[in-house]
Every structure is written in structure tokens, then in C-alpha cells.
Enzyme design. Structure first.
Site, PDB file in Angstrom:
ATOM      1  N   LYS A  36       0.813  -1.228   0.000  1.00 12.50           N
ATOM      2  CA  LYS A  36       0.000   0.000   0.000  1.00 12.50           C
ATOM      3  C   LYS A  36       0.841   1.271   0.000  1.00 12.50           C
ATOM      4  O   LYS A  36       0.477   2.258  -0.621  1.00 12.50           O
ATOM      5  CB  LYS A  36      -0.986   0.000   1.169  1.00 12.50           C
ATOM      6  CG  LYS A  36      -0.340   0.129   2.535  1.00 12.50           C
ATOM      7  CD  LYS A  36      -1.375  -0.047   3.643  1.00 12.50           C
ATOM      8  CE  LYS A  36      -0.708   0.070   4.989  1.00 12.50           C
ATOM      9  NZ  LYS A  36      -1.405  -0.708   6.030  1.00 12.50           N
ATOM     10  N   ARG A 129      -7.931  -1.062  17.009  1.00 13.33           N
ATOM     11  CA  ARG A 129      -8.404  -0.680  15.685  1.00 13.33           C
ATOM     12  C   ARG A 129      -9.387  -1.781  15.288  1.00 13.33           C
ATOM     13  O   ARG A 129     -10.353  -1.993  16.015  1.00 13.33           O
ATOM     14  CB  ARG A 129      -7.248  -0.480  14.691  1.00 13.33           C
ATOM     15  CG  ARG A 129      -7.657   0.442  13.543  1.00 13.33           C
ATOM     16  CD  ARG A 129      -6.529   0.738  12.566  1.00 13.33           C
ATOM     17  NE  ARG A 129      -6.124  -0.420  11.789  1.00 13.33           N
ATOM     18  CZ  ARG A 129      -5.131  -0.404  10.898  1.00 13.33           C
ATOM     19  NH1 ARG A 129      -4.451   0.697  10.682  1.00 13.33           N
ATOM     20  NH2 ARG A 129      -4.807  -1.498  10.223  1.00 13.33           N
TER      21      ARG A 129
HETATM   22  C1  LIG Z   1      -0.635  -1.568   6.595  1.00 14.02           C
HETATM   23  C2  LIG Z   1      -1.008  -2.818   7.262  1.00 14.02           C
HETATM   24  C3  LIG Z   1      -0.034  -3.805   7.483  1.00 14.02           C
HETATM   25  C4  LIG Z   1       1.441  -3.583   7.181  1.00 14.02           C
HETATM   26  O1  LIG Z   1       1.984  -2.811   8.212  1.00 14.02           O
HETATM   27  P1  LIG Z   1       3.553  -2.438   8.276  1.00 14.02           P
HETATM   28  O2  LIG Z   1       3.707  -1.751   9.574  1.00 14.02           O
HETATM   29  O3  LIG Z   1       3.817  -1.560   7.102  1.00 14.02           O
HETATM   30  O4  LIG Z   1       4.295  -3.718   8.199  1.00 14.02           O
HETATM   31  C5  LIG Z   1      -0.435  -4.991   8.068  1.00 14.02           C
HETATM   32  N1  LIG Z   1      -1.722  -5.193   8.409  1.00 14.02           N
HETATM   33  C6  LIG Z   1      -2.686  -4.267   8.218  1.00 14.02           C
HETATM   34  C7  LIG Z   1      -4.081  -4.574   8.636  1.00 14.02           C
HETATM   35  C8  LIG Z   1      -2.363  -3.052   7.643  1.00 14.02           C
HETATM   36  O5  LIG Z   1      -3.310  -2.122   7.456  1.00 14.02           O
END
Ligand SMILES: *Cc1c(COP(=O)(O)O)cnc(C)c1O
Length: 353
Positions: A36, A129
Site C-alpha cells: 500500500k 483498531r
Molecule cells: C498496513 C497494514 C499492514 C502492514 O503494516 P507495516 O507496519 O507496514 O508492516 C499490516 N496489516 C494491516 C491490517 C495493515 O493495514
């Protein structure tokens, strides 16, 4: 050349991805690499595929659509919008979920599209969250198992996001135990026990990852080369895969403190200033529309950030290692926030080197 530009070092990106692949492989953990922050920019995702990544994840169905032909599995990591149930099933074979109505909509979509879709139930483990409360999970699993369109692929948890809660062996062992309970109760394999994001990497490094965690979702870890619970480097990963470059449009010796009646700046904050006397001030043609300026690290750490507006960044280059002139290019290493905005900004040219 056109500036600002973001350089992506192909060899360093590959190295970071391969480091995490081998580290997780040894621990029997499968990884979805989260794209992302790259907006799933294809040239970079293709490098990752070359490096051996087979599983990709993203928060947006548009991004997953643009990498449909890359890798073997694509996971949606933001809980799906019910209005996007069809696109979720179309472009993702797995999704993280926390709402029964959404899961029912995914099941209907999967039946209509004649596609397989795996549901991962998120469990709230402290960060507050997304997620079902732990006591709701067994009942929810049973309801998902009654749906004809989706299969129950696993459970998962998220940390380090809203509450900044650091995943510890304790919570992850609890998650693994919950998975075991579901397996026994319903006689299903439940292959995915997703133990978090890059904040969980320190547990692997310290050999504290509980048995039964089978999966991680990793983004910042391979992009910035750190674990995100204590923000320490991991192995010999590179922290400078990305370089942001911007051009000097003015360079003058001026006072360090503005004069006149001081009111709000361009972002409606009233600034305060320290007096350093006269300094060499550089204006760069880059601003908040391109990146997050205050967290960019100049490659020359004698350069000091002064301020930024939509399209201008001001730096104190008095003590810089070299002399500059208008037209010169300055280089920065972006952190995650600066990288996210630079990748998202249409004004920043992206280039693999
Ligand atoms: C963005 C995201 C990740 C990845 O997180 P990082 O800290 O970039 O490794 C994993 N799980 C969810 C639900 C996310 O939104």
C-alpha cells in the site's frame, strides 16, 4: 530529469525482501508483502516478484487490481467496504474482516462471481483498531462456516497502529491458542494465524515468536529496513532503499528570525523561532503536496529543516558539507510517512535505479 523525483534502488529492495523471506521461512511463517505504501506501483512490485515474493497485500482494491497478474495470492488488508464486496472478491483471494454483515456480502459476491474467497477474522487484542472481541470469535467462526460462498482461512490481529500497542509473546500465544480452539471445535485446518505487521518482527529476531503463529503482513519492514515496535534495524537490511531528490530554487543569506507581527503560517500554526543570526537559507521546489517535509532526513545531516508550505521547503544549509547554488539537487531519505505521500503524489516522478 524532472524534479522532485523518488529513486527506488532495485538491488536494495530485493535484498530487503529476500532477507525477510529467509528469516520468516526459517520460522515457518508465511508472509503477505504489503504494497500500500508503494500504491502497488508495478515496476517496484515486479522487482519484489523477481526477488521471490508470491503473496501480496494491499489496503485498496484498485491497487490489487493493478497487480492482478503478479504473485499467487492477493490479500485485502483494510477491512472491506460493504459497497465494495464484489471488487473485494474480484481482486483479492483473502481479506481481513471484522463484521458479519460484510462477510455475508462477500459470500454472496463470491457465489455470484463463482470465485473462491478466504475470510480471516480479526481479533481485537489491545490496539483498538479493527477486530471482533475475543469472546465473539467462536460464535462468528461458526456463522462463517455456515456460509456457502466463503471459506474460513484464519484469524489475525493488528498492533502498532491506533493504540501503538506492541505485540508481545503473550498476546500472540493467546491468538495461536484461539486458533487451536477453533480447529478442534470445528475440525478445520484454519491455516492462517496472522500475528501482525512489521511491529512483530522483533519477536522473530529475538526468537520469541510463539509456536502457532503462521503468518505476518509486512510493509514498513522491507521498505525502511526496520522492525516498527522499537524501530531498530533488522539484520543487514538497507534503510535507504528510497531517495527523494529536489531542486534548489533560491539560496540566500538571510536572518533566521522573521520580523513583523507574527500570525499563523500557511498551515494555520503560529510558528516560533530560535535566533541563529544570519544563515544560508535554501528554498527547494518540493512541499507538502509532494511529501511530508519535516520527517525527511537530508543525506547530509548538517542540513537543518526550517519549514515547509504546500510547494516550498526551507532548509538551513549554512553548515552543509558542500557549497550549493541554485539548480543543485539535494537528496533525502524518506521515512514511512514521507514515502507514503511521495508515492501517492502525482507530482513526484518515480524511478527504479
Ligand atoms: C498496513 C497494514 C499492514 C502492514 O503494516 P507495516 O507496519 O507496514 O508492516 C499490516 N496489516 C494491516 C491490517 C495493515 O493495514
Amino acid at each position: 530529469m524532472s524534479y522532485p523525483e523518488l529513486l527506488i534502488d532495485r538491488a536494495k529492495l530485493k535484498h530487503n525482501v529476500q532477507t525477510l523471506l529467509s528469516m520468516t521461512d526459517k520460522a515457518g511463517i508465511q508472509v503477505h508483502f504489503v504494497t500500500k505504501c508503494l500504491c502497488a506501483w508495478r515496476p517496484a512490485v515486479e522487482v519484489m516478484e523477481e526477488a521471490g515474493v508470491q503473496y501480496f497485500a494491499d489496503s485498496r482494491t484498485d491497487n490489487l487490481q493493478s497487480i492482478q497478474d503478479l504473485g499467487l495470492s492477493r490479500m485485502l488488508v483494510r477491512i472491506p467496504m460493504i459497497s465494495q464486496a464484489m471488487d473485494t472478491v474480484r481482486y483479492a483471494d483473502l481479506s481481513l474482516n471484522s463484521d458479519m454483515e460484510v462477510i455475508e456480502a462477500l459470500s454472496d459476491a463470491a457465489l455470484a462471481l463463482e470465485k473462491e474467497h478466504g475470510v480471516i477474522l480479526m481479533v481485537e487484542m489491545g490496539d483498538l483498531r479493527e477486530g471482533f472481541m475475543p469472546e465473539e470469535i467462536i460464535e462468528t467462526a461458526s456463522r462463517v462456516l455456515n456460509l456457502r460462498g466463503v471459506w474460513l482461512a484464519g484469524i489475525g490481529a493488528n498492533f502498532n497502529c491506533y493504540g501503538g500497542v506492541i505485540p508481545e509473546s503473550r498476546q500472540l500465544a493467546e491468538l495461536a491458542e484461539l486458533a487451536e480452539t477453533i480447529r478442534k471445535r470445528f475440525g478445520i485446518p484454519l491455516p492462517i494465524v496472522s500475528g501482525g505487521n512489521s511491529g512483530s518482527l522483533y519477536l522473530l529476531k529475538e526468537d520469541k515468536m510463539p509456536q502457532g503463529i503462521t503468518h505476518l503482513r509486512l510493509g514498513e519492514g522491507y521498505l525502511i529496513g526496520i522492525e516498527t515496535s522499537f524501530r531498530r534495524p533488522i539484520g543487514d537490511m538497507f534503510t535507504d532503499v528510497f531517495t527523494l531528490r529536489a531542486e534548489i530554487v533560491e539560496l540566500k543569506r538571510k536572518p533566521s528570525v522573521p520580523h513583523g507581527l507574527i500570525g499563523p503560517n500557511s498551515f494555520n500554526e503560529v510558528p516560533v523561532f530560535e535566533d541563529f543570526g544570519n544563515i544560508w537559507r535554501a528554498i527547494l521546489a518540493i512541499g507538502e503536496q509532494d511529501t511530508r517535509c519535516d520527517t525527511l532526513a537530508p543525506k547530509d545531516d548538517n542540513i537543518r529543516f526550517l519549514g515547509a508550505s504546500s510547494d516550498h521547503m526551507l532548509l538551513d544549509v549554512t553548515h552543509a558539507l558542500r557549497d550549493f547554488k541554485v539548480g543543485d539537487i539535494l537528496e533525502f531519505t524518506p521515512d514511512y510517512a514521507a514515502l507514503l505521500r511521495a508515492m501517492t503524489s502525482p507530482y513526484v516522478k518515480k524511478r527504479l535505479v
